[in-house]
Write a protein that holds these residues in place. Structure first.
Motif, short mmCIF file in Angstrom:
data_model
loop_
_atom_site.label_atom_id
_atom_site.label_comp_id
_atom_site.label_asym_id
_atom_site.label_seq_id
_atom_site.Cartn_x
_atom_site.Cartn_y
_atom_site.Cartn_z
N LEU A 5 1.00 4.43 -2.77
CA LEU A 5 0.93 5.87 -2.48
C LEU A 5 2.10 6.62 -3.10
O LEU A 5 1.94 7.70 -3.67
CB LEU A 5 0.90 6.08 -0.96
N TRP A 6 3.29 6.03 -2.96
CA TRP A 6 4.50 6.66 -3.51
C TRP A 6 4.45 6.74 -5.03
O TRP A 6 4.74 7.78 -5.63
CB TRP A 6 5.72 5.89 -3.03
N THR B 236 1.20 1.21 10.04
CA THR B 236 0.92 1.54 8.65
C THR B 236 1.79 2.72 8.22
O THR B 236 2.29 3.47 9.05
CB THR B 236 -0.56 1.88 8.45
N GLN C 229 4.37 9.64 6.88
CA GLN C 229 5.02 8.74 7.83
C GLN C 229 5.42 7.47 7.09
O GLN C 229 4.75 6.44 7.17
CB GLN C 229 4.08 8.42 9.00
N ASN D 192 0.83 -1.21 0.00
CA ASN D 192 0.00 0.00 0.00
C ASN D 192 0.86 1.25 0.00
O ASN D 192 0.55 2.24 -0.69
CB ASN D 192 -0.91 -0.01 1.22
N TYR D 193 1.97 1.23 0.76
CA TYR D 193 2.84 2.40 0.75
C TYR D 193 3.45 2.63 -0.63
O TYR D 193 3.51 3.77 -1.12
CB TYR D 193 3.96 2.29 1.78
N THR E 186 2.39 6.10 5.46
CA THR E 186 1.83 7.09 4.55
C THR E 186 2.99 7.88 3.97
O THR E 186 4.15 7.69 4.35
CB THR E 186 0.89 8.05 5.29
N ASP F 106 2.00 9.26 -6.22
CA ASP F 106 2.54 10.59 -6.00
C ASP F 106 3.59 10.94 -7.04
O ASP F 106 3.72 12.11 -7.45
CB ASP F 106 3.15 10.66 -4.59
#
Length: 363
Positions: A71-72, A344, A349, A67-68, A346, A75
Motif C-alpha cells: 500500500l505504501w 491489519t 492506520q 501488504n502494508y 492501512t 502510494d
C-alpha cells in the motif's frame, strides 16, 4: 508512524527511487521446548509449529506487514497497481532456517500477491555468511568488547537487572517443583554470572540461561494469546530475554565489526537498480546493522524490545527536486498489541515507525 502521503505530500521528501529492508523473522515457537517443559511441573502450552519454526500467527503477521508495504509503495508511486516485477526488480532473500524463509515467503505474498515471488536462500540448515553473527578470533577486539561492556555497567548491571525478572519467572512457572529443579537439586535459578569473554573466545553466557529461555517462551505465548499477563509483569519478564541483545548494543566496536559486511551489502543493494529488496534474518542481524550504521540510542514506544519480533530496518533512496539523492532510515514494526491482536494496517492506520538518527549527523 507512516502517515497517508500521496504524490503532492511527498514533494518535501523527494521521489522514492528504491527501498532496502532488513527484517527480523516473525512469531516462532520457542527454540527448545523440551528444555522449557522441564522448568515447570505444569503442562506447557501446545504450539502449532515445531520448536523454532514460524507459527500460523507469525505467517499471518508477515503477510499483513507485506501488504502494508505494498500500500505504501503504491502510494509513493514505486509500485504500480497489480505489479508483476521484471527479473531483478524485486528481491527477497532469507537466512537458511525455516522461520526466516517462511517469513520472507509470507511477506512476499502480502507485498505482491499475484506476482508469485520466490524467496531466495541457501539450502535449509546451511550456514549463510551474510546472516551469520561471526565474531573474528581477534584477542584485541575481544578485549575492547570487554572494556566497552564494563564501561556500560558490565556484568553487575545485568545481574542486578535480571534478579527481579528471574524471580517472576520462577514464581510464574512454579520452578521449585519442576523436573529441572529436582534434577539439579536447586529451588532457585542462579543469578550469579554474566560472561562476554572467557579469556580466549567471545561468548555471551549467563548463569540464568534457563530463565531467559523461559522468558522467551512466555513472551511468545503472550503474543500468541496462549497466556495473559498484566502489562507490567509481561514487560518485566520480556526484559530478561532482552539482556543478550542489550549486551551486544553495549559493545559497539564488536557489533560494528560484525555488521560491516552486512552494511556494505545493503548499501550496494540500495545503489543498484533493484526497486525493492527484503532480507529476512534475526535480531542479532538488526543489532549488528544498527551498530555498523552508528545509530543513536533509541526507545521504541509500545514495544517489548529494541528490535521486536517482525521488525524492519527500512532504508529509502530518494531523489530531491534539486536533483540530489538522499537516504532515509527508519524502524518499522508492529506494536505489542498489534502482534497479539493480529491487527491489519492501512495508510490511515499504519504500523509503528521510528526515524533513526545517526551519531554526529544533523538532518
Amino acid at each position: 508512524m507512516f502517515s497517508p502521503q500521496g504524490a503532492e505530500a511527498q514533494k518535501a521528501d523527494g521521489k522514492l527511487l528504491s527501498v532496502v529492508v532488513l527484517g527480523r523473522h516473525n512469531l516462532r515457537a520457542p527454540l527448545n521446548m523440551a528444555a522449557i517443559k522441564k522448568l515447570t511441573p505444569h503442562k506447557w502450552h501446545e504450539w502449532d509449529a515445531p520448536s523454532g519454526e514460524l507459527t500460523a500467527r507469525g505467517g499471518a503477521l508477515s503477510g499483513i506487514m507485506g501488504n502494508y508495504f505494498r500500500l505504501w509503495l503504491e502510494d509513493e508511486g514505486l509500485f504500480p497497481k497489480h505489479y508483476i516485477p521484471k527479473e531483478g526488480e524485486v528481491r527477497l532473500y532469507a537466512n537458511s532456517v525455516e522461520r526466516t524463509i517462511a517469513t520472507a515467503k509470507h511477506f512476499g505474498a502480502g507485498l505482491l500477491p499475484i506476482a508469485n515471488l520466490t524467496a531466495l536462500h541457501k539450502p535449509l540448515g546451511a550456514t549463510d555468511a551474510f546472516f551469520a553473527f561471526n565474531v573474528p578470533e581477534n584477542r584485541i577486539l575481544h578485549e575492547i568488547a570487554q572494556e566497552e561492556f564494563d564501561m556500560a555497567g558490565g556484568a553487575n548491571a545485568l545481574l542486578k537487572r535480571a534478579k527481579e525478572p528471574v524471580a517472576s519467572v520462577e514464581k510464574l512457572l512454579d520452578f521449585s517443583r519442576s523436573d529441572y529443579a529436582k534434577e539439579h537439586g536447586a529451588t532457585k535459578i542462579p543469578v550469579t554470572s554474566y560472561q562476554v569473554y572467557n579469556g580466549e573466545k567471545f561468548r555471551l553466557r549467563a548463569s540464568f540461561l534457563e530463565a531467559q529461555r523461559a522468558s522467551d517462551a512466555i513472551t511468545l505465548a503472550c503474543y500468541e494469546g496462549k497466556m495473559n499477563l498484566g502489562a507490567d509483569e509481561l514487560t518485566q519478564i520480556a526484559n530478561l530475554n532482552n539482556i543478550g541483545i542489550d549486551a551486544l548494543f553495549a559493545m559497539p566496536t564488536l557489533t560494528k565489526t560484525v555488521g560491516v559486511n552486512l552494511l556494505q551489502t545493503l548499501r550496494s543493494e540500495l545503489a543498484s537498480d533493484v526497486r525493492f529488496s527484503y532480507f529476512c534474518g534475526h535480531d542479532t542481524n538488526l543489532a549488528a546493522l544498527l551498530s555498523a550504521l552508528e545509530v543513536e540510542d533509541y526507545d521504541l514506544p509500545r514495544s517489548l524490545s529494541k528490535v521486536p519480533i517482525g521488525a524492519n530496518i527500512v532504508m529509502e533512496k530518494r531523489l530531491l527536486q534539486r536533483g540530489d539523492k538522499r537516504a532515509k532510515l527508519s524502524l518499522v514494526y508492529a506494536s505489542t498489541e498489534s502482534i497479539r491482536d493480529v491487527e491489519t494496517f492501512t495508510l490511515a492506520q499504519p504500523p509503528q515507525k521510528l526515524t533513526l538518527r545517526l551519531k554526529g549527523f544533523t538532518p
